[in-house]
Scaffold this motif. Sequence first.
Motif, PDB file in Angstrom:
ATOM      1  N   LEU A 293       0.834  -1.208   0.000  1.00  0.00           N
ATOM      2  CA  LEU A 293       0.000   0.000   0.000  1.00  0.00           C
ATOM      3  C   LEU A 293       0.869   1.258   0.000  1.00  0.00           C
ATOM      4  O   LEU A 293       0.636   2.188  -0.776  1.00  0.00           O
ATOM      5  N   HIS A 294       1.861   1.249   0.854  1.00  0.00           N
ATOM      6  CA  HIS A 294       2.723   2.428   0.940  1.00  0.00           C
ATOM      7  C   HIS A 294       3.515   2.644  -0.340  1.00  0.00           C
ATOM      8  O   HIS A 294       3.707   3.784  -0.781  1.00  0.00           O
ATOM      9  N   SER A 295       3.965   1.574  -0.952  1.00  0.00           N
ATOM     10  CA  SER A 295       4.759   1.695  -2.178  1.00  0.00           C
ATOM     11  C   SER A 295       3.972   2.395  -3.278  1.00  0.00           C
ATOM     12  O   SER A 295       4.497   3.279  -3.970  1.00  0.00           O
ATOM     13  N   VAL A 296       2.712   2.035  -3.439  1.00  0.00           N
ATOM     14  CA  VAL A 296       1.880   2.655  -4.475  1.00  0.00           C
ATOM     15  C   VAL A 296       1.636   4.124  -4.143  1.00  0.00           C
ATOM     16  O   VAL A 296       1.746   5.004  -5.010  1.00  0.00           O
ATOM     17  N   ALA A 297       1.294   4.406  -2.883  1.00  0.00           N
ATOM     18  CA  ALA A 297       1.049   5.794  -2.489  1.00  0.00           C
ATOM     19  C   ALA A 297       2.303   6.643  -2.663  1.00  0.00           C
ATOM     20  O   ALA A 297       2.236   7.789  -3.127  1.00  0.00           O
ATOM     21  N   GLU A 298       3.449   6.089  -2.317  1.00  0.00           N
ATOM     22  CA  GLU A 298       4.689   6.853  -2.421  1.00  0.00           C
ATOM     23  C   GLU A 298       5.036   7.161  -3.870  1.00  0.00           C
ATOM     24  O   GLU A 298       5.532   8.253  -4.174  1.00  0.00           O
ATOM     25  N   LYS A 299       4.786   6.212  -4.778  1.00  0.00           N
ATOM     26  CA  LYS A 299       5.059   6.476  -6.200  1.00  0.00           C
ATOM     27  C   LYS A 299       4.175   7.604  -6.713  1.00  0.00           C
ATOM     28  O   LYS A 299       4.624   8.480  -7.470  1.00  0.00           O
ATOM     29  N   GLY A 300       2.903   7.594  -6.309  1.00  0.00           N
ATOM     30  CA  GLY A 300       2.016   8.688  -6.701  1.00  0.00           C
ATOM     31  C   GLY A 300       2.466  10.011  -6.120  1.00  0.00           C
ATOM     32  O   GLY A 300       2.458  11.056  -6.801  1.00  0.00           O
ATOM     33  N   GLU A 301       2.878   9.996  -4.863  1.00  0.00           N
ATOM     34  CA  GLU A 301       3.370  11.196  -4.187  1.00  0.00           C
ATOM     35  C   GLU A 301       4.593  11.770  -4.895  1.00  0.00           C
ATOM     36  O   GLU A 301       4.662  12.972  -5.175  1.00  0.00           O
ATOM     37  N   GLN A 302       5.566  10.924  -5.209  1.00  0.00           N
ATOM     38  CA  GLN A 302       6.789  11.385  -5.853  1.00  0.00           C
ATOM     39  C   GLN A 302       6.523  11.902  -7.264  1.00  0.00           C
ATOM     40  O   GLN A 302       7.140  12.875  -7.715  1.00  0.00           O
ATOM     41  N   SER A 303       5.610  11.254  -7.980  1.00  0.00           N
ATOM     42  CA  SER A 303       5.303  11.692  -9.346  1.00  0.00           C
ATOM     43  C   SER A 303       4.685  13.082  -9.350  1.00  0.00           C
ATOM     44  O   SER A 303       5.070  13.953 -10.153  1.00  0.00           O
ATOM     45  N   LEU A 304       3.735  13.319  -8.445  1.00  0.00           N
ATOM     46  CA  LEU A 304       3.094  14.634  -8.398  1.00  0.00           C
ATOM     47  C   LEU A 304       4.041  15.696  -7.862  1.00  0.00           C
ATOM     48  O   LEU A 304       4.014  16.846  -8.313  1.00  0.00           O
ATOM     49  N   MET A 305       4.890  15.327  -6.913  1.00  0.00           N
ATOM     50  CA  MET A 305       5.894  16.274  -6.439  1.00  0.00           C
ATOM     51  C   MET A 305       6.794  16.708  -7.589  1.00  0.00           C
ATOM     52  O   MET A 305       7.143  17.895  -7.720  1.00  0.00           O
ATOM     53  N   THR A 306       7.164  15.746  -8.441  1.00  0.00           N
ATOM     54  CA  THR A 306       8.020  16.051  -9.584  1.00  0.00           C
ATOM     55  C   THR A 306       7.366  17.069 -10.513  1.00  0.00           C
ATOM     56  O   THR A 306       7.987  18.062 -10.919  1.00  0.00           O
ATOM     57  N   ILE A 307       6.112  16.843 -10.849  1.00  0.00           N
ATOM     58  CA  ILE A 307       5.388  17.749 -11.738  1.00  0.00           C
ATOM     59  C   ILE A 307       5.300  19.146 -11.126  1.00  0.00           C
ATOM     60  O   ILE A 307       5.555  20.163 -11.790  1.00  0.00           O
ATOM     61  N   MET A 308       4.961  19.206  -9.826  1.00  0.00           N
ATOM     62  CA  MET A 308       4.817  20.501  -9.165  1.00  0.00           C
ATOM     63  C   MET A 308       6.137  21.270  -9.129  1.00  0.00           C
ATOM     64  O   MET A 308       6.178  22.488  -9.372  1.00  0.00           O
ATOM     65  N   MET A 309       7.226  20.575  -8.863  1.00  0.00           N
ATOM     66  CA  MET A 309       8.521  21.256  -8.781  1.00  0.00           C
ATOM     67  C   MET A 309       9.010  21.706 -10.155  1.00  0.00           C
ATOM     68  O   MET A 309       9.650  22.764 -10.272  1.00  0.00           O
ATOM     69  N   VAL A 310       8.728  20.941 -11.200  1.00  0.00           N
ATOM     70  CA  VAL A 310       9.086  21.365 -12.560  1.00  0.00           C
ATOM     71  C   VAL A 310       8.311  22.630 -12.922  1.00  0.00           C
ATOM     72  O   VAL A 310       8.880  23.602 -13.456  1.00  0.00           O
ATOM     73  N   LEU A 311       7.027  22.650 -12.627  1.00  0.00           N
ATOM     74  CA  LEU A 311       6.217  23.837 -12.908  1.00  0.00           C
ATOM     75  C   LEU A 311       6.663  25.016 -12.046  1.00  0.00           C
ATOM     76  O   LEU A 311       6.665  26.172 -12.505  1.00  0.00           O
ATOM     77  N   PHE A 312       7.044  24.754 -10.823  1.00  0.00           N
ATOM     78  CA  PHE A 312       7.541  25.821  -9.946  1.00  0.00           C
ATOM     79  C   PHE A 312       8.820  26.419 -10.520  1.00  0.00           C
ATOM     80  O   PHE A 312       8.984  27.646 -10.561  1.00  0.00           O
TER      81      PHE A 312
END
Length: 434
Positions: A293-312
């Motif tokens: 469960l944590h592995s899936v949530a963490e992958k989603g978390e890291q992917s969205l963090m990546t998008i947000m930081m690129v846009l930032f």
Amino acid sequence: MAVEPYVVALTVLGVALLGVAVLPRIISEQPISLPIFYVVLGAVVFSLPVGLPTPDPLEYGSVAEKLAELGVIIALMSAGLKLDRAPTLGGWSSTWRLLAVTMPLSIAAAALLGWGVVGLAIPTAALLGAVIAPTDPVLASEIQVEPPGEGDEAEMAEGQPGKADEVRFALTSEAGLNDSLAFPFTYLAIALAAKGLAPENWVADWFAVDVAYRIVVGLVCGVVIGYLLATLVFRVTAETRLAQSVEGLEALAGTFIAYGATELVGGYGFLAVFVAALVLRGVERRHDYNETLHSVAEKGEQSLMTIMMVLFGGALVTGLLDPLTLVDVAVALAIVFLVRPLAGVVGLLGFDRDWRERAVIAFFGIRGIGSFYYLAYAMESATFPGEPRLWALVGCIVLISVAVHGVTATPAVDWVSDRIAARNRSSHAEEGPV
């Protein structure tokens, strides 16, 4: 040949997501965090003449709000699923101190700086205080607790509190709860902007609805949905190949259900998601499926963090910081280097931990995606004087935080870990051979 911006965007997204998978292997021992790379990548890409739209949060406020919202709720699920320590008054003492003392002090100090030094209107200054309240350890994963069942927190759960790493636990649990408890202060700023400064116009409704009702509903919904989800997840075994191929998606499903259902009845969805994750983790604390469960949530978390930081990063080079003055920069530095550390020290006075641990906890008040969400949400809900300058100031605070905390996270954790190891060796030496 014309370059299609959509194709460029897909290429950048691919590079960024590849970095999520590969960069941790390369920089795992280096004093630097992944978000720094993505901010730089965004700055480089959006500086190129390839026709990409400007990622201006003022122009695309609704998009910024929803994207940050999605990133926050998945990060909250990920954080809750990895906490081995059951929520108790004593076991979570550092968390309660940070929430009850450090967070309000940080909000008040930032608001006063915004009003008295920067010269922001009172509603805008109140909003500054509210949006810097949520901390964001996802932007420096080195100071989060280990995955479920691993690291010092697992030993804490087994009854060996002397070995626990209080720094990782305090910062992870604080972020899980203050991402939702910052909401009443955001609503306070919205009320000031929409209804004026006279308390009789808003204080009763604000306290009854935005403080009491929404928090209680968030807690109740989180507990109920967490138990229902745990019953389904841990009682039904995946037997077929198809069922096994989608293992762990319950974490994302639970995130969206907890958030959506709670928001539908007027509660704080952020709070419900984190509480649901804690309940889900606690029902079967030693079950191997927690790791899935944590592995899936963490992958989603890291992917969205990546998008947000690129846009930032793109926003930084396309005008986000243009309204900044030298006074604003000085205030941003003060919030990162003085306000949070001093408020953290006050909140942890008398806390029974080595001063080094308390100092690191106090210092790492990382600002990031949560601040973007609250700022975008508030500006979509009311009109605030000086909105461009406030976005520039918050962007400056987040940039300083990403750079400073990202570079210092690994050395700080190593410093504290060495101290814990020395303390444990000393304890064993005093006990003598068994």
